[in-house]
Enzyme design. Structure first.
Site, PDB file in Angstrom:
ATOM      1  N   ASN A  63      -5.425  -5.421  24.191  1.00 28.11           N
ATOM      2  CA  ASN A  63      -5.439  -4.881  22.742  1.00 28.11           C
ATOM      3  C   ASN A  63      -5.381  -3.208  22.749  1.00 28.11           C
ATOM      4  O   ASN A  63      -4.478  -2.657  22.237  1.00 28.11           O
ATOM      5  CB  ASN A  63      -6.709  -5.329  21.865  1.00 28.11           C
ATOM      6  CG  ASN A  63      -7.837  -4.981  22.814  1.00 28.11           C
ATOM      7  OD1 ASN A  63      -8.059  -4.702  23.924  1.00 28.11           O
ATOM      8  ND2 ASN A  63      -9.093  -5.061  21.687  1.00 28.11           N
ATOM      9  N   PRO A 101      -4.277  -5.943  34.961  1.00 33.07           N
ATOM     10  CA  PRO A 101      -4.225  -5.946  33.766  1.00 33.07           C
ATOM     11  C   PRO A 101      -3.951  -7.538  32.990  1.00 33.07           C
ATOM     12  O   PRO A 101      -3.663  -8.246  33.734  1.00 33.07           O
ATOM     13  CB  PRO A 101      -3.163  -5.195  33.626  1.00 33.07           C
ATOM     14  CG  PRO A 101      -2.132  -5.417  34.756  1.00 33.07           C
ATOM     15  CD  PRO A 101      -3.208  -5.816  35.858  1.00 33.07           C
ATOM     16  N   SER A 127      -2.081 -10.301  31.179  1.00 29.52           N
ATOM     17  CA  SER A 127      -0.746 -10.654  31.414  1.00 29.52           C
ATOM     18  C   SER A 127       0.272 -10.173  30.246  1.00 29.52           C
ATOM     19  O   SER A 127       1.550 -10.344  30.046  1.00 29.52           O
ATOM     20  CB  SER A 127      -0.461 -12.171  31.671  1.00 29.52           C
ATOM     21  OG  SER A 127      -1.121 -13.018  30.790  1.00 29.52           O
ATOM     22  N   GLY A 166     -13.241  -8.138  27.426  1.00 21.86           N
ATOM     23  CA  GLY A 166     -12.486  -9.403  26.998  1.00 21.86           C
ATOM     24  C   GLY A 166     -13.596 -10.313  26.157  1.00 21.86           C
ATOM     25  O   GLY A 166     -14.794  -9.747  25.569  1.00 21.86           O
ATOM     26  N   THR A 216     -16.149 -12.961  24.991  1.00 20.43           N
ATOM     27  CA  THR A 216     -17.444 -13.766  25.439  1.00 20.43           C
ATOM     28  C   THR A 216     -17.365 -14.645  26.265  1.00 20.43           C
ATOM     29  O   THR A 216     -17.966 -14.914  27.319  1.00 20.43           O
ATOM     30  CB  THR A 216     -18.376 -13.833  24.165  1.00 20.43           C
ATOM     31  OG1 THR A 216     -18.913 -12.360  23.673  1.00 20.43           O
ATOM     32  CG2 THR A 216     -19.825 -14.393  24.703  1.00 20.43           C
ATOM     33  N   GLU A 272     -17.735  -5.768  28.573  1.00 20.70           N
ATOM     34  CA  GLU A 272     -17.922  -5.279  27.080  1.00 20.70           C
ATOM     35  C   GLU A 272     -17.099  -6.500  26.528  1.00 20.70           C
ATOM     36  O   GLU A 272     -15.931  -6.734  26.930  1.00 20.70           O
ATOM     37  CB  GLU A 272     -17.271  -4.273  26.983  1.00 20.70           C
ATOM     38  CG  GLU A 272     -17.128  -3.524  25.396  1.00 20.70           C
ATOM     39  CD  GLU A 272     -15.983  -3.427  24.684  1.00 20.70           C
ATOM     40  OE1 GLU A 272     -15.535  -4.228  23.917  1.00 20.70           O
ATOM     41  OE2 GLU A 272     -15.116  -2.447  25.290  1.00 20.70           O
ATOM     42  N   LEU A 273     -17.686  -7.342  25.787  1.00 20.19           N
ATOM     43  CA  LEU A 273     -17.383  -8.505  25.345  1.00 20.19           C
ATOM     44  C   LEU A 273     -17.109  -8.548  24.002  1.00 20.19           C
ATOM     45  O   LEU A 273     -16.697  -7.649  23.128  1.00 20.19           O
ATOM     46  CB  LEU A 273     -18.366  -9.664  25.780  1.00 20.19           C
ATOM     47  CG  LEU A 273     -18.830  -9.578  27.284  1.00 20.19           C
ATOM     48  CD1 LEU A 273     -19.618 -10.880  27.589  1.00 20.19           C
ATOM     49  CD2 LEU A 273     -17.460  -9.889  28.044  1.00 20.19           C
ATOM     50  N   CYS A 282     -12.296  -5.401  19.413  1.00 21.03           N
ATOM     51  CA  CYS A 282     -13.462  -5.993  19.432  1.00 21.03           C
ATOM     52  C   CYS A 282     -14.651  -5.347  18.500  1.00 21.03           C
ATOM     53  O   CYS A 282     -15.454  -5.992  18.105  1.00 21.03           O
ATOM     54  CB  CYS A 282     -13.927  -5.880  21.025  1.00 21.03           C
ATOM     55  SG  CYS A 282     -14.079  -4.292  21.568  1.00 21.03           S
TER      56      CYS A 282
END
Length: 494
Positions: free
Chosen positions: A160, A184, A186, A237, A239, A259-260, A293
């Site tokens: 994102n 990174p 895909s 990404g 959780t 960081e979820l 997020c």
């Protein structure tokens, strides 16, 4: 600009390991599509576990010499990378639009904050060697508390904000004497990785200091996260995936910096300027198609201003220009990133309507375009509210008082970000203190990230903090060295 040697007519076709552009050991590639047109414009390598091994081994071999450089010399490379990224501003904005569907404002802001990541890394000095003369046990002893680079840092970044969510870990890691292996997403392998490899090469980093391996997470994600070489694994990404990453990292005693997901509430009290609050709410829900997020996932609006807020939010949603940002820079709102994302959004909205919500505006349009969506008559347990929908969907939930606002805001497993719209700042601060979130923004939207403030979440939204002195703590290890200056008596030895 001349075409780099690693590129072919089809695009970016090499991984970057130990200072070399090489084919993936599989010999296979992954097409990279423009989500607005669904057309492939490049092919990137489908990296393998063997490629991940090679990258980590190269990083481990290069790290001692890199850490041994004087800090000023390391920072010359970091500054060169910053300058190279800044010089390619227009090109990178275009790539973010083409690869990730980023509108011009979002793409430009992402490049700017990524440049700031390098700039901040240049100013964040590691703590000095701390000398303490007095010992708790014994006399004539000096304690030295030393902070050293952890060694190798693995980075798994999302699609994102692919550039920034790579550079916020990459830049400080390098400045502090660590080497890096980056994988990174895909969906965005160029702006999230291969572009940074090219910039590292342009900046002249020594071989093995920066390594980039592209590939599918299902095929190389576990190897990235569970490899025995890295000491820190930075992951951004969902959780659900984060739990797996943390488990894999923990098996190798690697520190997971996570960081979820989030489910940000936007609390709107009855004393606000409703027009201003709705504008803020629209920015919070619809920036980058809601694929953030820290975006507003739920609007908790006082019943006295509820109807007006819903009407104004609908106006803002319907005013946005939708289209292909790579073809039209005036577009406000692009496509969602892939079919899976689109399918989830359709399901969340349909289920919420079945549960009693009213679809005021929005919904799926065509292909990967999902119009800004407002759901009124929503409740906290509806599908679009209790889940992190990660899209341009704004469930609006009525509240009667501050107590209910706090109760609903905290009724989630997540605790990443939150926002409060309230004219009484003292009252807003009391609310902020009661909301379980790592970041709370008063009279503003929650899509905030600044280099001098800690970024991270509570509960199931992650571990650790990014930015400034807080990421420095993640990327350095503490060593205690003691020096006994005079002979001392030892009771156990005659």
């Amino acid at each position: 600009m001349a075409t780099p040697e690693h590129e072919t007519e089809t695009g970016w076709d090499r991984i970057y390991v130990d200072g070399e552009w090489r084919e993936a050991s599989s010999g296979e590639t992954i097409p990279v599509e423009n989500p607005a047109t669904r057309e492939a414009f490049a092919d990137v390598p489908a990296g393998t576990e063997a490629d991940v091994d090679a990258a980590y081994e190269a990083a481990a071999a290069a790290q001692p010499e890199w850490a041994a450089l004087e800090r000023e010399e390391r920072l010359e490379y970091v500054e060169a990378a910053k300058d190279a990224l800044q010089e390619r501003y227009d090109e990178v904005v275009g790539l973010l639009a083409q690869e990730g569907g980023s509108a011009a404002g979002k793409a430009g802001g992402e490049v700017a904050i990524s440049v700031s990541d390098f700039r901040t890394a240049l100013t964040e000095e590691p703590p000095a060697d701390e000398e303490r003369d007095s010992a708790f046990f014994g006399e004539s002893k000096t304690h030295h508390i030393v902070r050293e680079p952890v060694g190798v840092v693995g980075i798994i970044s999302p699609w994102n904000y692919p550039l920034h969510l790579s550079t916020r870990a990459l830049a400080p890691a390098l400045a502090l004497g660590n080497t890096v292996v980056l994988k990174p997403a895909s969906d965005t392998p160029i702006t999230g990785g291969l572009l940074l490899a090219e910039i590292a090469e342009e900046a002249g980093f020594p071989d093995g200091v920066v390594n980039v391996v592209t590939g599918r997470g299902s095929e190389i994600g576990d190897q990235m996260a569970g490899h025995p070489i890295p000491r820190v694994l930075s992951f951004t990404g969902s959780t659900d995936v984060g739990r797996s990453v943390a488990s894999q990292a923990g098996s190798s005693i690697t520190l997971p910096a996570l960081e979820l997901g989030g489910n940000a509430p936007n609390v709107v009290t009855e004393d606000v300027d409703v027009e201003r609050a709705a504008k803020i709410g629209a920015v919070g829900s619809f920036t980058h198609q809601g694929q953030v997020c820290i975006s507003v996932n739920r609007h908790l609006v006082h019943e006295d201003v509820y109807d007006e807020y819903v009407d104004l939010l609908v106006e803002h949603a319907e005013s946005l220009k939708i289209g292909d940002p790579s073809a039209d820079p005036s577009v406000d709102f692009g496509p969602v990133v892939n079919e899976s994302q689109r399918g989830d959004l359709i399901e969340f909205v349909e289920r919420s309507v079945e549960q009693g919500a009213t679809l005021e505006t929005g919904g799926h349009d065509e292909e990967l375009f999902f119009r800004p969506t407002v759901l009124s008559d929503a409740t906290n347990d509806m599908a679009a509210a209790c889940n992190e929908h990660f899209g341009p969907v704004a469930p609006v939930i009525p509240i009667s008082d501050d107590e209910e606002a706090v109760e609903l805001a905290n009724d989630t497993e997540y605790g990443l970000s939150a926002a409060i719209q309230c004219d009484d700042v003292e009252r807003a601060r009391r609310l902020a203190d009661q909301i379980d979130a790592g970041m709370v923004h008063i009279n503003d939207h929650p899509i905030q990230d600044e280099p001098n403030a800690p970024f991270g979440g509570m509960k199931q939204s992650g571990l650790g903090r990014y930015n400034g002195e807080w990421i420095v703590d993640e990327l350095l290890e503490t060593k205690w060295i003691s020096v006994q200056h005079e002979e001392r008596d030892y009771d156990l030895v005659d």
